[in-house]
Enzyme design. Structure first.
Site, short mmCIF file in Angstrom:
data_model
loop_
_atom_site.label_atom_id
_atom_site.label_comp_id
_atom_site.label_asym_id
_atom_site.label_seq_id
_atom_site.Cartn_x
_atom_site.Cartn_y
_atom_site.Cartn_z
N HIS A 55 4.39 -9.79 3.37
CA HIS A 55 3.58 -10.77 4.10
C HIS A 55 2.79 -11.70 3.20
O HIS A 55 2.16 -12.63 3.67
CB HIS A 55 2.67 -10.06 5.12
CG HIS A 55 1.50 -9.33 4.54
ND1 HIS A 55 0.24 -9.86 4.54
CD2 HIS A 55 1.40 -8.11 3.96
CE1 HIS A 55 -0.60 -8.99 3.99
NE2 HIS A 55 0.08 -7.92 3.63
N CYS A 60 -17.45 -10.22 2.93
CA CYS A 60 -18.64 -10.73 3.61
C CYS A 60 -19.13 -9.75 4.65
O CYS A 60 -18.39 -9.40 5.55
CB CYS A 60 -18.34 -12.05 4.31
SG CYS A 60 -18.38 -13.41 3.20
N THR A 96 0.84 -1.20 0.00
CA THR A 96 0.00 0.00 0.00
C THR A 96 0.88 1.25 0.00
O THR A 96 0.63 2.20 -0.76
CB THR A 96 -0.96 -0.02 1.21
OG1 THR A 96 -1.73 -1.21 1.13
CG2 THR A 96 -1.89 1.17 1.22
N1 PLP Z 1 -2.18 -5.37 -3.91
C1 PLP Z 1 -2.59 -6.63 -3.90
C2 PLP Z 1 -2.82 -7.35 -5.20
C3 PLP Z 1 -2.83 -7.28 -2.69
O1 PLP Z 1 -3.25 -8.55 -2.70
C4 PLP Z 1 -2.59 -6.57 -1.49
C5 PLP Z 1 -2.90 -7.21 -0.19
O2 PLP Z 1 -4.01 -7.63 0.08
C6 PLP Z 1 -2.14 -5.26 -1.54
C7 PLP Z 1 -1.94 -4.69 -2.76
C8 PLP Z 1 -1.85 -4.48 -0.27
O3 PLP Z 1 -0.66 -4.98 0.29
P1 PLP Z 1 -0.14 -4.58 1.78
O4 PLP Z 1 -0.97 -5.36 2.71
O5 PLP Z 1 1.29 -5.01 1.81
O6 PLP Z 1 -0.28 -3.12 1.90
#
Ligand code: PLP
Length: 759
Positions: A209, A334, A71
């Site tokens: 993660h 959900c 993010t």
């Molecule tokens: N982009 C995708 C495709 C994701 O699957 C995720 C996580 O759910 C993110 C961005 C966001 O990642 P982060 O949790 O490292 O901010």
């Protein structure tokens, strides 16, 4: 043992990554900006991880910044692209006007675009790039819009479906475009070669993660020459481009994972992962023969499966899988009672039922054949569990006999099925159109006869689906159709259901034809189905064209005469999951009802007071067809949660609690897990859909604390509140549900109260 099949949400931390994190927290804990030896050792770790990341990501050039996760990387890229617009296009007239993002992007992308576009006042237009039924970007559309785009965001692989984007095709579509290109590489890193040197990608954010590293660490690749504006400034770390002391534990852990990927010894090759996925698909198809895959397997990550099963909501499947110790996730967000449709599947143009009932199953590259085999066995067992509860179209040999009353619930509305196993006769009360297929399947699967489909009134807000339900059954499965408009068999005084019988009582008010159905066993009344006349916390509206407001007060008195103060009344609507009420509880909760029953209230005065109350309620936008004291506050606020300490306190007080599992029978049947206590506690199964059958037995033993539990503590809290409201002071819910308590296997599935030796 838990089998984790939700790796696209997050992964466990690889043991080598744990060791690496521990090492920099205990030995090499220096600050990488310090110039002494401890700092230098830390700096060496940082440099070495960055170098490994470059090799794994195919990025020998460009910048590679450590971030807190994807993010942050996405926000940095978007901020950089937007702030550079002014100097990249000095002439405002030449500035591109679009921000393009794939319609199936993770929400972080459109949210970041919107956020910085608003904050910086760049006023670009956000447009979603359409995707085809295979989930891949529409390249012709992209080519047509690329010339006007300032930034194009396309994920490398989708988190819900695993669909892999055609990055080469996108690169070709963007040729000659002024757009910067962001590729969210979160789901691709470690699963696909990223080839950042070979593609004109400007920004590629990644997340630790999702790849066996801890939460809170990520990477952002920025192509040489691409604009870069820091989100954080401060101590000058990362060459001043991302200030803040580095998360060394996370970075070291990520480094260990990247090394493992590079060495190729820990993770399975793609071909093996694809074979695992085929095994899972076969098991799923066997368990749920009508299953539809929501994304083509040949262009999706070999570790991701997204599917829907007709007639089975994602909530039901999630509860079922969870009870089998399989941790999967809804392919859609959900809500508490209803799944929101998946915007990803909607963008792919899938039918509504598929978008609203998707389930995602994702494993990681360290999966092994033993774990996949065990997952397949559990999936088969899940299928059998549904069959034995008539929740799939093929019946099973091991059917569980139905309870006397089963409640079906759709958006606050209740439909009841009254069944007698001895005579195999059944009555449906207040059928709902959403339930026609499910009810018809129930009858087909069990071979019961539909003796009548009754409505408690002609509905103001929907047409009765009685006709549809009758038509969905073969003539052999239903009694002759000679009935009045509410479904009552013409010329009958009562409907016989084995040892039970149903009679009717006219209670005009909500509508002119409002009717209560009374269920008798011999001389005793078991329940009254009262439609919308009396609901928990509310009286039905009486301002419809078909209402009889002046008759309401007498109908309430007539009902009281017929049922007395303590008979369980089963309502047509139950907005707060109260399940049932009695005239005694409602006298307390609803002053208007008390007034009608205790005073010689004039029907006209009552109707006026009721109309006033209805207006007040309409003004508070209470979304019900109801009127009255909607929720008595103290009831909502009374805590029913019981933690381990509270449970032990009950025992110390010498109480003998009864544990009650409110999960549905299909969740309980094969996986009888109960919270672990170190004493013997009797345990009973009482699924929420049939819990009304047991309320009276618990109310009859007020000295026994009834401790409900379920998966998350949600349904059990509702059950405990409902029982409290009916007068039991000793109704409790296990806080956090089974998810937070150590579980042990019990014989609770047998459905009878059993004593368990729990150590
Ligand atoms: N982009 C995708 C495709 C994701 O699957 C995720 C996580 O759910 C993110 C961005 C966001 O990642 P982060 O949790 O490292 O901010």
């Amino acid at each position: 043992m838990e089998i984790y099949l939700d790796s696209n949400a997050t992964t466990r931390v690889l043991p080598a990554a744990q060791r690496a994190a521990l090492a920099v927290m205990t030995d090499d804990f220096g600050n990488p900006s310090s110039t002494h030896s401890a700092g230098l050792r830390s700096r060496a770790v940082l440099d070495s991880v960055r170098a490994t990341a470059r090799r794994v990501m195919g990025a020998s050039r460009g910048r590679l910044l450590f971030t807190s996760g994807a993010t942050e990387g996405i926000h940095t890229a978007v901020l950089s692209a937007l702030t550079s617009l002014r100097h990249r296009f000095a002439d405002a007239g030449e500035r591109p006007r679009l921000l393009l993002y794939g319609a199936t992007e993770h929400k972080a992308v459109p949210e970041a675009l919107q956020h910085w576009n608003d904050l910086l006042g760049t006023h670009l237009e956000l447009l979603a790039i359409p995707v085809g039924p295979d989930g891949r970007h529409d390249l012709r559309w992209l080519r047509a819009h690329a010339n006007q785009a300032a930034l194009v965001c396309t994920m490398a692989a989708n988190n819900e479906t695993g669909v892999i984007s055609d990055l080469d095709g996108i690169a070709r579509a963007l040729q000659g475009s002024p757009a910067l290109w962001l590729v969210d590489s979160v789901q691709a890193l470690g699963k696909l070669p990223l080839r950042l040197d070979d593609l004109p990608i400007d920004y590629a954010p990644c997340s630790g993660h999702k790849l066996f590293a801890p939460k809170g660490v990520g990477l952002l690749y920025v192509r040489d020459g691409a604009p870069l504006t820091p989100v954080f400034t401060g101590g000058g770390q990362e060459e001043g481009l991302r200030a803040g002391t580095e998360n060394m534990a996370g970075i070291a852990a990520l480094g260990a994972v990247l090394s493992a990927i590079e060495e190729g010894t820990v993770f399975q090759p793609s071909s093996m992962l694809a074979a695992f996925r085929s095994q899972l698909v076969d098991a799923l198809r066997e368990a749920f023969p009508e299953l539809e895959l929501n994304a083509p397997l040949d262009c999706s990550l070999p570790t991701t499966l997204n599917f829907s099963v007709p007639g089975l909501s994602s909530k039901l499947l999630l509860d079922l899988f969870d009870s089998a110790g399989l941790r999967v996730s809804g392919g859609s967000a959900c809500g508490a009672s209803k799944a929101l449709p998946s915007y990803v599947l909607e963008a792919m143009g899938l039918p509504e039922w598929q978008t609203a009932s998707a389930v995602r199953l994702s494993f990681d590259a360290s999966a092994n054949s033993g774990m996949i085999h065990e997952a397949c066995i559990r999936i088969w067992t899940c299928g059998e569990s549904l069959r034995s509860n008539c929740l799939t179209s093929e019946p099973s040999e091991n059917l569980t006999p139905p309870e006397l009353v089963t409640r079906f619930y759709v958006d606050g509305a209740c439909c009841y099925l009254v069944a007698d196993p001895a005579s195999r006769r059944c009555v449906v009360i207040d059928p709902l159109p959403e339930l026609t297929a499910q009810l018809a399947q129930w009858f087909r699967c069990r071979g019961y006869i539909l003796a009548a489909v009754l409505d408690t009134h002609s509905h103001g807000d929907h047409a009765s689906s009685a006709h549809a339900l009758r038509n969905a059954l073969s003539p052999l499965q239903r009694e002759p159709d000679d009935c009045d408009p509410l479904g009552w068999p013409v010329g009958s005084e009562a409907i016989a259901l084995g040892q039970h019988r149903l009679t009717r009582l006219a209670i005009p008010g909500h509508t002119k034809d409002s009717t209560a159905y009374l269920l008798h066993r011999g001389p005793t009344l078991s329940f009254a189905f009262v439609g919308d006349t009396v609901m928990p916390g509310a009286l039905g509206r009486s301002d419809f064209a078909q209402s009889a407001p002046l008759a309401f007060v007498n109908s309430l008195r007539k009902l009281e005469q017929a049922v007395g103060p303590d008979l369980l009344l089963l309502p047509g609507h139950d907005y707060d999951n109260r399940f049932a009420c009695t005239l005694r509880t409602e006298r307390i909760a609803q002053p208007l009802l008390a007034r009608a029953l205790t005073q010689q209230t004039d029907p006209r005065e009552f109707a006026v007071a009721k109309a006033d109350l209805e207006r007040d309620i309409a003004a508070t936008a209470y979304q019900t067809m109801a009127c009255g004291a909607r929720v008595d506050k103290c009831d909502k606020e009374a805590s029913v949660e019981l933690n381990r300490h509270g449970f032990e306190k009950l025992l110390a007080e010498g109480k003998r609690p009864l544990l009650v599992d409110v999960r549905e029978a299909f969740e309980q049947r094969w996986f009888g897990l109960v919270p672990e206590f170190n004493v013997q506690v009797p345990c009973q199964a009482a699924p929420a859909s049939t819990i009304v059958n047991l309320f009276q037995s618990w109310l009859a033993q007020p000295e026994t604390p009834v401790v409900f539990f379920c998966r998350s503590g949600n349904r059990s809290a509702k059950a405990a509140r409902a029982l409290r409201r009916l007068g039991a002071s000793q109704a409790w819910s296990i806080e956090g549900g089974l998810a937070l308590w150590p579980e042990v296997t019990s014989d609770v599935a047998a459905g009878s109260a059993v004593a368990m030796a729990l150590e």
